[in-house]
Design a protein around this motif. Structure first.
Motif, PDB file in Angstrom:
ATOM      1  N   MET A 173     143.091 123.820 112.642  1.00  0.00           N
ATOM      2  CA  MET A 173     143.353 122.379 112.716  1.00  0.00           C
ATOM      3  C   MET A 173     143.010 121.743 111.382  1.00  0.00           C
ATOM      4  N   SER A 219     135.844 116.518 115.844  1.00  0.00           N
ATOM      5  CA  SER A 219     135.788 116.213 117.271  1.00  0.00           C
ATOM      6  C   SER A 219     135.204 117.409 118.004  1.00  0.00           C
ATOM      7  N   ARG A 236     140.356 115.913 113.467  1.00  0.00           N
ATOM      8  CA  ARG A 236     140.163 116.731 114.652  1.00  0.00           C
ATOM      9  C   ARG A 236     139.063 117.781 114.444  1.00  0.00           C
ATOM     10  N   THR A 237     138.835 118.159 113.188  1.00  0.00           N
ATOM     11  CA  THR A 237     137.811 119.178 112.911  1.00  0.00           C
ATOM     12  C   THR A 237     136.414 118.673 113.222  1.00  0.00           C
TER      13      THR A 237
END
Length: 127
Positions: free
Chosen positions: A103, A110, A107-108
């Motif tokens: 990713m 989350s 998002r890394t």
């Protein structure tokens, strides 16, 4: 399943430094990312730094950018979080986590894609 073990937490004065270590084991090489999260009682868990295991691409939360550095030693299969200029608001339980997903971007940081977690190591920064 990846097992993760954190170490290196402790108590320091504001302005001090600590280095956290994360030792992935098991199917560690199946992880695309390893990240550090922290959580203080009463607060949401916060993703603070992530590293892509292949290539070493890194991401940081704005709250730690310029003060914290995530790195890895592939020979030792270790991931580190060097924390400098620590502030009282950095206090919390720090977790190492691994994700099997590739990713990019926010998002890394989350916690959703991270499926393996360590037990955490406490960091306390006093003023």
């Amino acid at each position: 399943q990846v097992q993760l073990r954190e170490s290196g937490g402790g108590s320091v004065l504001a302005g001090g430094s600590l280095r956290l270590s994360c030792a992935p084991s098991g199917h560690a090489y199946s992880s695309y990312y390893v990240a550090w999260f922290r959580q203080d009682p009463g607060k949401e868990r916060e993703g603070i730094a992530a590293i892509r295991r292949s290539g070493g691409l890194t991401y940081y939360a704005d709250s730690v950018k310029g003060r914290f550095t995530i790195s890895q030693d592939n020979a030792k299969n270790m991931v580190y979080l060097q924390m400098n200029d620590l502030k009282p608001e950095d206090t919390g339980l720090y977790y190492c986590a691994a994700s099997p997903r590739d990713m990019y971007g926010s998002r890394t940081l989350s916690d959703v894609p991270y499926t393996s977690w360590g037990q955490g190591t406490q960091v306390t920064v006093s003023s």
